[in-house]
Design a protein around this motif. Sequence first.
Motif, PDB file in Angstrom:
ATOM      1  N   GLU A  81      31.267  15.797  -5.303  1.00  0.00           N
ATOM      2  CA  GLU A  81      32.578  15.169  -5.170  1.00  0.00           C
ATOM      3  C   GLU A  81      32.809  14.681  -3.746  1.00  0.00           C
ATOM      4  OE1 GLU A  81      37.343  16.230  -5.620  1.00  0.00           O
ATOM      5  OE2 GLU A  81      35.824  17.815  -5.662  1.00  0.00           O
ATOM      6  N   GLN A  82      32.420  15.460  -2.767  1.00  0.00           N
ATOM      7  CA  GLN A  82      32.634  15.071  -1.378  1.00  0.00           C
ATOM      8  C   GLN A  82      31.797  13.851  -1.011  1.00  0.00           C
ATOM      9  OE1 GLN A  82      31.668  18.848   0.273  1.00  0.00           O
ATOM     10  NE2 GLN A  82      33.768  19.630   0.118  1.00  0.00           N
ATOM     11  N   ILE A  83      30.576  13.777  -1.515  1.00  0.00           N
ATOM     12  CA  ILE A  83      29.736  12.604  -1.278  1.00  0.00           C
ATOM     13  C   ILE A  83      30.381  11.361  -1.873  1.00  0.00           C
ATOM     14  CG2 ILE A  83      27.520  11.533  -1.837  1.00  0.00           C
ATOM     15  CD1 ILE A  83      26.267  14.318  -1.641  1.00  0.00           C
ATOM     16  N   GLU A  84      30.884  11.488  -3.108  1.00  0.00           N
ATOM     17  CA  GLU A  84      31.556  10.354  -3.743  1.00  0.00           C
ATOM     18  C   GLU A  84      32.785   9.933  -2.963  1.00  0.00           C
ATOM     19  OE1 GLU A  84      30.700   8.523  -6.257  1.00  0.00           O
ATOM     20  OE2 GLU A  84      28.925   9.634  -6.894  1.00  0.00           O
ATOM     21  N   ASP A  85      33.573  10.901  -2.500  1.00  0.00           N
ATOM     22  CA  ASP A  85      34.799  10.578  -1.770  1.00  0.00           C
ATOM     23  C   ASP A  85      34.503   9.927  -0.424  1.00  0.00           C
ATOM     24  OD1 ASP A  85      36.205  11.585  -3.869  1.00  0.00           O
ATOM     25  OD2 ASP A  85      36.783  13.460  -2.893  1.00  0.00           O
ATOM     26  N   LEU A  86      33.455  10.378   0.257  1.00  0.00           N
ATOM     27  CA  LEU A  86      33.070   9.759   1.523  1.00  0.00           C
ATOM     28  C   LEU A  86      32.694   8.299   1.324  1.00  0.00           C
ATOM     29  CD1 LEU A  86      30.956  12.628   3.150  1.00  0.00           C
ATOM     30  CD2 LEU A  86      32.981  11.564   4.168  1.00  0.00           C
ATOM     31  N   GLN A  87      31.897   8.030   0.294  1.00  0.00           N
ATOM     32  CA  GLN A  87      31.480   6.656   0.043  1.00  0.00           C
ATOM     33  C   GLN A  87      32.652   5.785  -0.405  1.00  0.00           C
ATOM     34  OE1 GLN A  87      27.713   6.756  -2.415  1.00  0.00           O
ATOM     35  NE2 GLN A  87      27.033   5.865  -0.476  1.00  0.00           N
ATOM     36  N   ALA A  88      33.543   6.352  -1.212  1.00  0.00           N
ATOM     37  CA  ALA A  88      34.704   5.594  -1.674  1.00  0.00           C
ATOM     38  C   ALA A  88      35.613   5.217  -0.507  1.00  0.00           C
ATOM     39  CB  ALA A  88      35.476   6.403  -2.717  1.00  0.00           C
ATOM     40  N   TYR A  89      35.786   6.123   0.439  1.00  0.00           N
ATOM     41  CA  TYR A  89      36.635   5.849   1.594  1.00  0.00           C
ATOM     42  C   TYR A  89      36.033   4.741   2.454  1.00  0.00           C
ATOM     43  CZ  TYR A  89      39.478   6.665   5.760  1.00  0.00           C
ATOM     44  OH  TYR A  89      40.333   6.503   6.826  1.00  0.00           O
ATOM     45  N   VAL A  90      34.733   4.839   2.700  1.00  0.00           N
ATOM     46  CA  VAL A  90      34.063   3.814   3.509  1.00  0.00           C
ATOM     47  C   VAL A  90      34.160   2.448   2.836  1.00  0.00           C
ATOM     48  CG1 VAL A  90      31.800   3.054   4.364  1.00  0.00           C
ATOM     49  CG2 VAL A  90      32.520   5.429   4.660  1.00  0.00           C
ATOM     50  N   TYR A  91      34.017   2.421   1.515  1.00  0.00           N
ATOM     51  CA  TYR A  91      34.095   1.148   0.779  1.00  0.00           C
ATOM     52  C   TYR A  91      35.515   0.578   0.801  1.00  0.00           C
ATOM     53  CZ  TYR A  91      34.020  -2.137  -3.131  1.00  0.00           C
ATOM     54  OH  TYR A  91      34.142  -3.261  -3.908  1.00  0.00           O
ATOM     55  N   GLN A  92      36.508   1.437   0.580  1.00  0.00           N
ATOM     56  CA  GLN A  92      37.885   0.975   0.484  1.00  0.00           C
ATOM     57  C   GLN A  92      38.424   0.463   1.809  1.00  0.00           C
ATOM     58  OE1 GLN A  92      40.563   3.900  -1.123  1.00  0.00           O
ATOM     59  NE2 GLN A  92      42.382   2.622  -0.871  1.00  0.00           N
ATOM     60  N   TYR A  93      38.062   1.155   2.916  1.00  0.00           N
ATOM     61  CA  TYR A  93      38.612   0.794   4.222  1.00  0.00           C
ATOM     62  C   TYR A  93      37.597   0.078   5.113  1.00  0.00           C
ATOM     63  CZ  TYR A  93      42.423   3.830   2.784  1.00  0.00           C
ATOM     64  OH  TYR A  93      43.471   4.396   2.099  1.00  0.00           O
ATOM     65  N   HIS A  94      36.497  -0.367   4.493  1.00  0.00           N
ATOM     66  CA  HIS A  94      35.476  -1.142   5.218  1.00  0.00           C
ATOM     67  C   HIS A  94      34.943  -0.380   6.427  1.00  0.00           C
ATOM     68  CE1 HIS A  94      36.673  -4.496   2.691  1.00  0.00           C
ATOM     69  NE2 HIS A  94      37.934  -4.295   3.058  1.00  0.00           N
ATOM     70  N   GLY A  95      34.680   0.896   6.220  1.00  0.00           N
ATOM     71  CA  GLY A  95      34.081   1.726   7.256  1.00  0.00           C
ATOM     72  C   GLY A  95      35.089   2.594   7.980  1.00  0.00           C
ATOM     73  N   MET A  96      34.556   3.581   8.699  1.00  0.00           N
ATOM     74  CA  MET A  96      35.379   4.464   9.523  1.00  0.00           C
ATOM     75  C   MET A  96      35.322   4.012  10.975  1.00  0.00           C
ATOM     76  SD  MET A  96      34.644   8.364   8.214  1.00  0.00           S
ATOM     77  CE  MET A  96      35.051   8.896   6.549  1.00  0.00           C
TER      78      MET A  96
END
Length: 664
Positions: free
Chosen positions: A77-92
Amino acid sequence: MKHLLLTCLLGLFSLTSTAQQPLEWDELLEELYATNDENRDAREDDYDVLADLAAHPLNLNTASREELARIPFLTAEQIEDLQAYVYQYHGMQSLGELAMIESLDALRRQLLPYFVYVSPVEEQCKFPSLKAIAKGGKHCFLLTANVPFYQREGDRQGYLGYPYTHSFRYSFRYSDYVQAGLVGAQDAGEPFLAHGNGLGYDHYSFYLLLRKMGRVKALAIGRYKVSFGQGLVINNSLGFGKLAMLSMLGRQATAIRAHSSRSAANYLQGAASTIEIAKHLNLTTFLSYRSIDATLTDDGTIKTILKTGYHRTLREISRKDAASQLAAGAHVGWSSGAISLSLSGVYSRFNKDLTPNTSLYYRHYAPAGNDFWNVSADYSYQHPRWALTGETAIDGKGHIATVNNLSFQAAHNLSLLAVQRYYDYQYTALFARSFGDNGTVQNESGLLIGANWGLTRGLSLMAYTDFAYFSHPRFGAHTVSKAWDNLLMLTYNRQRWSLLARYRLRIRGRDNADKTMLLNEVAQRGRLALTYSAASLACKSQLDVATSSSVKRSIGYMVSESGTWKPLSWLTLNGMIGYFQTTDFASRIYVYERGPLYSFSFPAFFGKGMHYSLFARADLSSRLMIILRSATTHYFDRDHISSGLQQVNSSTLSGLDIQLRWRF
């Protein structure tokens, strides 16, 4: 979904971390092994995985799911959430944004920065050219040596080499695309440039690992490690022991990595690759052929496969490369959204028949013969509040092994976990390593139930109970036996102060002296630790207690004090001192202490004595680093230590570790 046991392990890590202290994550290994008697080669090899990740962190803005899966403490779940955040906000923009990911608890947010970083996304549409690799690649050369200030009996007469342990590591890396290296290692007592070691070191390991080559996600040549599924058919990549293996059951662990450690066992040799054959569908294959150490019977068959890697005497040298092993395997994995399904198969063959001494009751069902194969199916389903993962395998004779894990987020501060396993007493898988109490994937069934409860801010409680049943004889028990393992752990953090209280109760059936009946061996271990942490200073006071009762009662304790000081930005100092007193080995105490890079010190103390060590790390420049570590154990209750060729006719063991790293 949170994995309760690993969360508490990370909590223990956070108790002893010091700001700006390099490689603080190594404190985690103390808890991973504090209650497990594991092979030192396995410990060092597991440490090597995390050390490599810390030395070469991943860019969160470009890391794929497979790359993030190389970080063993992240759940699916954490891996999925990390990737989803990067995709949604175009990176950290910074690691501070980890606080925005709800599935990441505070403890993981504290640990992750040791293994990841963020930087702008750089367009890399294809695998780099050889010219770019040669120009932009980074080299690292690491020399490590141990000088003992004592003499063993074997050093006087018996061992063919000198008493010093030393090794070198050369590595080349270009970003995450290319990784290559050569390792040479020499154990104390092994001949150098003599007795068959014409090339110097007794053990060499070489590897080349390529990633992100279009559809070829990974390609390993030389010596490497592989894990499929939950480890029921093959896992020689990670083996953190009971607690940490439990934490990895929440997601698939299929991976290929280079064998870059000094361990002379538990690796494959040849080639392995992971290829994307279609969208959501990957194929991992490997082919290996290598020599192995073994003791042979008078008929020339294999009696025992040896994994120590020691070649100090003529007898040990005669067993070196005494047999060979061919192995091949494949793993086809499909994943889409919350569902993952995979099939695995592994085949192995020796050049000589394997004929163990089955007259010994605990080896009656040991692997025998020549051809071995296993197939399995592993599966995973991730729901926002619960997750189910597992693997079911069968060997060439139809015997079954299965392990299944169900986790449930009952509330925002309460996680529940259940792990069921059944390993047939005749199930045979030469490369298997998974969750269990017995140390092997054979002759065990059991159920673990655990809970992690955040009682209030800064205060958390973790508990589990694990019951195991062994339907046939095992080492130490000549008939049917049982084991019951329980752990209760309390952690409290307040500003710069931290408190840890842990209690473990383990009951196992063991043979009496005549092997006519089983007696309950009751082992109890407790730890109380108080830590103070500041920006450049940390200290920890710790009390460890252990008791064991079966035929006789044994009790022991150890009081220790450790501290870390960073007086300058380039200098780190660490010291530890402890007094121990135990009845015998049954009540031994394990305490972690700081060691050189890619190795760690985790000794067992028993008897009566004191132990102290001093550690210094100087980063003289961005290219040059040196580590010095001196450790001494003095016993008050004996005038000699150990026995046989390892015997030291003194009451004191002391030595010096030296390590030099040069980057260019």
